[in-house]
Motif scaffolding. Structure first.
Motif, PDB file in Angstrom:
ATOM      1  N   GLU A  64       2.405   4.891   0.688  1.00 15.23           N
ATOM      2  CA  GLU A  64       2.538   5.514   2.011  1.00 15.23           C
ATOM      3  C   GLU A  64       1.427   6.513   2.327  1.00 15.23           C
ATOM      4  O   GLU A  64       1.149   6.802   3.493  1.00 15.23           O
ATOM      5  CB  GLU A  64       3.908   6.195   2.138  1.00 15.23           C
ATOM      6  N   ASP A  65       0.759   7.061   1.292  1.00 16.12           N
ATOM      7  CA  ASP A  65      -0.317   8.030   1.530  1.00 16.12           C
ATOM      8  C   ASP A  65      -1.701   7.415   1.325  1.00 16.12           C
ATOM      9  O   ASP A  65      -2.687   8.134   1.158  1.00 16.12           O
ATOM     10  CB  ASP A  65      -0.147   9.247   0.618  1.00 16.12           C
ATOM     11  N   TYR A  66      -1.781   6.097   1.329  1.00 14.94           N
ATOM     12  CA  TYR A  66      -3.063   5.410   1.126  1.00 14.94           C
ATOM     13  C   TYR A  66      -4.010   5.735   2.281  1.00 14.94           C
ATOM     14  O   TYR A  66      -3.630   5.628   3.444  1.00 14.94           O
ATOM     15  CB  TYR A  66      -2.827   3.903   1.063  1.00 14.94           C
ATOM     16  N   PRO A  67      -5.247   6.148   1.995  1.00 15.48           N
ATOM     17  CA  PRO A  67      -6.187   6.477   3.072  1.00 15.48           C
ATOM     18  C   PRO A  67      -6.431   5.270   3.976  1.00 15.48           C
ATOM     19  O   PRO A  67      -6.748   4.185   3.484  1.00 15.48           O
ATOM     20  CB  PRO A  67      -7.464   6.884   2.319  1.00 15.48           C
ATOM     21  N   ARG A  68      -6.305   5.466   5.271  1.00 15.72           N
ATOM     22  CA  ARG A  68      -6.422   4.340   6.191  1.00 15.72           C
ATOM     23  C   ARG A  68      -7.804   3.704   6.156  1.00 15.72           C
ATOM     24  O   ARG A  68      -7.929   2.489   6.380  1.00 15.72           O
ATOM     25  CB  ARG A  68      -6.114   4.817   7.621  1.00 15.72           C
ATOM     26  N   GLU A  69      -8.842   4.496   5.867  1.00 11.84           N
ATOM     27  CA  GLU A  69     -10.182   3.911   5.836  1.00 11.84           C
ATOM     28  C   GLU A  69     -10.379   2.964   4.657  1.00 11.84           C
ATOM     29  O   GLU A  69     -11.329   2.171   4.643  1.00 11.84           O
ATOM     30  CB  GLU A  69     -11.254   5.018   5.800  1.00 11.84           C
ATOM     31  N   VAL A 106      -7.879   0.853   3.633  1.00 10.84           N
ATOM     32  CA  VAL A 106      -6.944  -0.268   3.763  1.00 10.84           C
ATOM     33  C   VAL A 106      -7.668  -1.618   3.828  1.00 10.84           C
ATOM     34  O   VAL A 106      -7.252  -2.573   3.168  1.00 10.84           O
ATOM     35  CB  VAL A 106      -6.024  -0.062   4.983  1.00 10.84           C
ATOM     36  N   LYS A 111      -2.147   2.226  -5.111  1.00 14.28           N
ATOM     37  CA  LYS A 111      -2.237   3.653  -4.787  1.00 14.28           C
ATOM     38  C   LYS A 111      -3.596   4.192  -5.167  1.00 14.28           C
ATOM     39  O   LYS A 111      -4.193   3.773  -6.163  1.00 14.28           O
ATOM     40  CB  LYS A 111      -1.142   4.443  -5.522  1.00 14.28           C
ATOM     41  N   ASP A 168       0.589  -3.983   4.301  1.00 12.24           N
ATOM     42  CA  ASP A 168       0.499  -2.644   4.850  1.00 12.24           C
ATOM     43  C   ASP A 168       1.882  -2.006   4.811  1.00 12.24           C
ATOM     44  O   ASP A 168       2.896  -2.685   4.637  1.00 12.24           O
ATOM     45  CB  ASP A 168      -0.033  -2.687   6.285  1.00 12.24           C
ATOM     46  N   ASN A 169       1.925  -0.706   4.953  1.00  7.28           N
ATOM     47  CA  ASN A 169       3.174   0.031   4.793  1.00  7.28           C
ATOM     48  C   ASN A 169       3.241   1.113   5.870  1.00  7.28           C
ATOM     49  O   ASN A 169       2.317   1.932   5.953  1.00  7.28           O
ATOM     50  CB  ASN A 169       3.188   0.669   3.391  1.00  7.28           C
ATOM     51  N   ILE A 218       0.854  -1.178   0.000  1.00  7.67           N
ATOM     52  CA  ILE A 218       0.000   0.000   0.000  1.00  7.67           C
ATOM     53  C   ILE A 218       0.894   1.233   0.000  1.00  7.67           C
ATOM     54  O   ILE A 218       1.852   1.315   0.768  1.00  7.67           O
ATOM     55  CB  ILE A 218      -0.920  -0.006   1.232  1.00  7.67           C
ATOM     56  N   SER A 274       4.197  -8.043  10.711  1.00  5.25           N
ATOM     57  CA  SER A 274       3.658  -8.176   9.354  1.00  5.25           C
ATOM     58  C   SER A 274       3.781  -9.622   8.875  1.00  5.25           C
ATOM     59  O   SER A 274       4.626 -10.380   9.382  1.00  5.25           O
ATOM     60  CB  SER A 274       4.403  -7.250   8.394  1.00  5.25           C
TER      61      SER A 274
END
Length: 207
Positions: free
Chosen positions: A46-51, A53, A119, A89-90, A44, A96
């Protein structure tokens, strides 16, 4: 035939090599069941929206099931613990999954050609396709070295809104005159489709 003929060119398919070493040091073919599986790993960004994931992880599970089925049908032994495809996850931490940790601990920055990435393109642009998936291959073998799967958030939301509005309209939860429906910039085309389906060619939204 008056076109160009490339009779000395070798073509290779783009592919991810999932089974390590097809031949041993003596040049003998290693039986399929004895080859080492190399899972396809995506990180994922690094700026992937956490909601989002959990949805990304679900995508990884779906693809893993498909690749496992393909391996099984090819004669490769798989079980419930087999990982053929995974989304990580990142950053990667000690807890992990093993396939993720094998790629190294720490943060993976989008654009690093050593890794595959998922992304979400968040800003709304003049053109918002649903997705874009560039990849880089070894020109000698066709092996995929790096791949991205970029989803355009704005385009995805636009289609989701249209689908939701259609369902609500057909279920009579909203009317063609409602504010919610009229907020869309596509209502004229949608109304035309509804008119065509119902045979009411003369009815159009002009309010």
């Amino acid at each position: 035939y008056d076109g160009v003929v490339w009779n000395n060119r070798r073509y290779s398919i783009y592919r991810c090599i999932m089974l390590d070493k097809m031949v041993d040091s003596s040049g003998n073919t290693i039986p399929l069941a004895k080859r080492t599986l190399k899972p396809i790993v995506y990180f994922i960004a690094e700026d992937y929206p956490r909601e989002m994931v959990p949805a990304a992880m679900r995508v990884g599970q779906i693809w893993n099931a498909g690749f496992k089925q393909a391996l099984s049908e090819s004669g490769y032994p798989v079980n419930d613990e087999t990982t053929a495809f995974t989304v990580c996850d990142n950053p990667v931490i000690d807890s992990s999954p093993a396939a993720c940790k094998k790629q190294g601990l720490g943060l993976k920055l989008f654009g690093d050609l050593r890794y595959n990435f998922l992304k979400l393109a968040l800003p709304t642009g003049t053109v918002n396709p649903l997705g874009y998936g560039p990849s880089s291959q070894d020109v000698r073998t066709g092996e995929t070295i790096n791949a991205w799967s970029v989803t355009y958030y704005s385009g995805l939301n636009q289609y989701a809104k249209r689908a939701l509005d259609m369902v609500k309209l057909y279920n009579q939860e909203i009317s063609a005159e409602s504010i919610e429906w009229l907020e869309g910039d596509y209502f004229e085309g949608m109304q035309h489709s509804l008119d065509h389906a119902s045979g009411e060619q003369g009815s159009r939204l002009d309010r």
